[in-house]
Write a protein that holds these residues in place. Structure first.
Motif, PDB file in Angstrom:
ATOM      1  N   ILE A 121      17.784  -1.038  34.054  1.00  0.00           N
ATOM      2  CA  ILE A 121      17.577  -2.071  33.037  1.00  0.00           C
ATOM      3  C   ILE A 121      18.552  -3.220  33.274  1.00  0.00           C
ATOM      4  N   GLN A 122      18.012  -4.424  33.228  1.00  0.00           N
ATOM      5  CA  GLN A 122      18.828  -5.585  33.547  1.00  0.00           C
ATOM      6  C   GLN A 122      19.713  -6.007  32.383  1.00  0.00           C
ATOM      7  N   ASN A 123      20.836  -6.609  32.739  1.00  0.00           N
ATOM      8  CA  ASN A 123      21.819  -7.124  31.802  1.00  0.00           C
ATOM      9  C   ASN A 123      21.208  -8.175  30.876  1.00  0.00           C
ATOM     10  N   ARG A 124      21.654  -8.207  29.641  1.00  0.00           N
ATOM     11  CA  ARG A 124      21.185  -9.167  28.646  1.00  0.00           C
ATOM     12  C   ARG A 124      21.509 -10.608  29.049  1.00  0.00           C
ATOM     13  N   PHE A 125      22.646 -10.789  29.662  1.00  0.00           N
ATOM     14  CA  PHE A 125      23.075 -12.129  30.048  1.00  0.00           C
ATOM     15  C   PHE A 125      22.339 -12.625  31.286  1.00  0.00           C
ATOM     16  N   HIS A 126      21.683 -11.713  31.949  1.00  0.00           N
ATOM     17  CA  HIS A 126      20.891 -12.075  33.123  1.00  0.00           C
ATOM     18  C   HIS A 126      19.460 -12.423  32.725  1.00  0.00           C
ATOM     19  N   THR A 127      18.931 -11.684  31.760  1.00  0.00           N
ATOM     20  CA  THR A 127      17.547 -11.893  31.350  1.00  0.00           C
ATOM     21  C   THR A 127      17.419 -12.986  30.292  1.00  0.00           C
ATOM     22  N   GLY A 128      18.497 -13.228  29.530  1.00  0.00           N
ATOM     23  CA  GLY A 128      18.459 -14.236  28.481  1.00  0.00           C
ATOM     24  C   GLY A 128      17.751 -13.757  27.229  1.00  0.00           C
ATOM     25  N   VAL A 129      17.718 -12.436  27.043  1.00  0.00           N
ATOM     26  CA  VAL A 129      17.105 -11.853  25.854  1.00  0.00           C
ATOM     27  C   VAL A 129      18.204 -11.648  24.809  1.00  0.00           C
ATOM     28  N   CYS A 130      17.894 -11.895  23.540  1.00  0.00           N
ATOM     29  CA  CYS A 130      18.893 -11.749  22.480  1.00  0.00           C
ATOM     30  C   CYS A 130      19.230 -10.278  22.243  1.00  0.00           C
ATOM     31  N   LEU A 131      20.298 -10.028  21.528  1.00  0.00           N
ATOM     32  CA  LEU A 131      20.815  -8.664  21.315  1.00  0.00           C
ATOM     33  C   LEU A 131      19.798  -7.764  20.626  1.00  0.00           C
ATOM     34  N   LYS A 132      19.158  -8.295  19.593  1.00  0.00           N
ATOM     35  CA  LYS A 132      18.176  -7.525  18.827  1.00  0.00           C
ATOM     36  C   LYS A 132      17.014  -7.068  19.712  1.00  0.00           C
ATOM     37  N   HIS A 133      16.509  -7.994  20.528  1.00  0.00           N
ATOM     38  CA  HIS A 133      15.377  -7.667  21.382  1.00  0.00           C
ATOM     39  C   HIS A 133      15.784  -6.858  22.600  1.00  0.00           C
ATOM     40  N   GLN A 134      17.020  -7.036  23.074  1.00  0.00           N
ATOM     41  CA  GLN A 134      17.501  -6.263  24.229  1.00  0.00           C
ATOM     42  C   GLN A 134      17.577  -4.782  23.876  1.00  0.00           C
ATOM     43  N   LYS A 135      17.985  -4.484  22.641  1.00  0.00           N
ATOM     44  CA  LYS A 135      18.087  -3.092  22.192  1.00  0.00           C
ATOM     45  C   LYS A 135      16.710  -2.441  22.129  1.00  0.00           C
ATOM     46  N   SER A 136      15.744  -3.163  21.570  1.00  0.00           N
ATOM     47  CA  SER A 136      14.387  -2.607  21.500  1.00  0.00           C
ATOM     48  C   SER A 136      13.705  -2.608  22.864  1.00  0.00           C
ATOM     49  N   LEU A 137      14.126  -3.529  23.731  1.00  0.00           N
ATOM     50  CA  LEU A 137      13.610  -3.565  25.101  1.00  0.00           C
ATOM     51  C   LEU A 137      14.066  -2.340  25.889  1.00  0.00           C
ATOM     52  N   ALA A 138      15.352  -1.992  25.706  1.00  0.00           N
ATOM     53  CA  ALA A 138      15.914  -0.817  26.379  1.00  0.00           C
ATOM     54  C   ALA A 138      15.204   0.460  25.938  1.00  0.00           C
ATOM     55  N   VAL A 139      14.899   0.558  24.643  1.00  0.00           N
ATOM     56  CA  VAL A 139      14.172   1.714  24.101  1.00  0.00           C
ATOM     57  C   VAL A 139      12.760   1.751  24.685  1.00  0.00           C
ATOM     58  N   ALA A 140      12.125   0.588  24.749  1.00  0.00           N
ATOM     59  CA  ALA A 140      10.756   0.487  25.269  1.00  0.00           C
ATOM     60  C   ALA A 140      10.688   0.884  26.744  1.00  0.00           C
ATOM     61  N   ILE A 141      11.685   0.457  27.529  1.00  0.00           N
ATOM     62  CA  ILE A 141      11.731   0.809  28.948  1.00  0.00           C
ATOM     63  C   ILE A 141      11.937   2.312  29.116  1.00  0.00           C
ATOM     64  N   LYS A 142      12.825   2.897  28.304  1.00  0.00           N
ATOM     65  CA  LYS A 142      13.099   4.333  28.374  1.00  0.00           C
ATOM     66  C   LYS A 142      11.869   5.146  27.966  1.00  0.00           C
ATOM     67  N   ARG A 143      11.131   4.651  26.973  1.00  0.00           N
ATOM     68  CA  ARG A 143       9.878   5.311  26.563  1.00  0.00           C
ATOM     69  C   ARG A 143       8.846   5.234  27.675  1.00  0.00           C
TER      70      ARG A 143
END
Ligand SMILES: [Zn+2]
Length: 75
Positions: free
Chosen positions: A39-61
């Motif tokens: 999973i890519q770093n938040r500062f690399h993708t430019g995704v906000c903290l709230k969405h990065q957390k749900s993105l990480a969960v979505a990728i793991k699922r």
């Protein structure tokens, strides 16, 4: 006095007004993983903290569902 100008990044999910990231959308999730499929770093993708957390969960699922690989398989 010098001022440091930073480029303002707007989260792609905030722009699209997405609340819950769909873990079944493997095409979308594959944009937020690195070459070796971590999973890519938040500062690399430019995704906000709230969405990065749900993105990480979505990728793991998606990984456990078999939609995304855990690691890149070199032949
Ligand atoms: Zn966001």
């Amino acid at each position: 006095m010098t001022t440091i100008k930073r480029k303002k990044f707007i989260c792609t999910f905030c722009k699209g007004d997405v609340h819950q990231i769909d873990y079944k959308d493997a095409q979308l999730l594959s944009q937020f993983v690195t070459y070796y499929r971590s999973i890519q770093n938040r500062f690399h993708t430019g995704v906000c903290l709230k969405h990065q957390k749900s993105l990480a969960v979505a990728i793991k699922r998606a990984r456990t569902m078999g939609l995304l690989p855990f690691v890149r398989h070199e032949k």
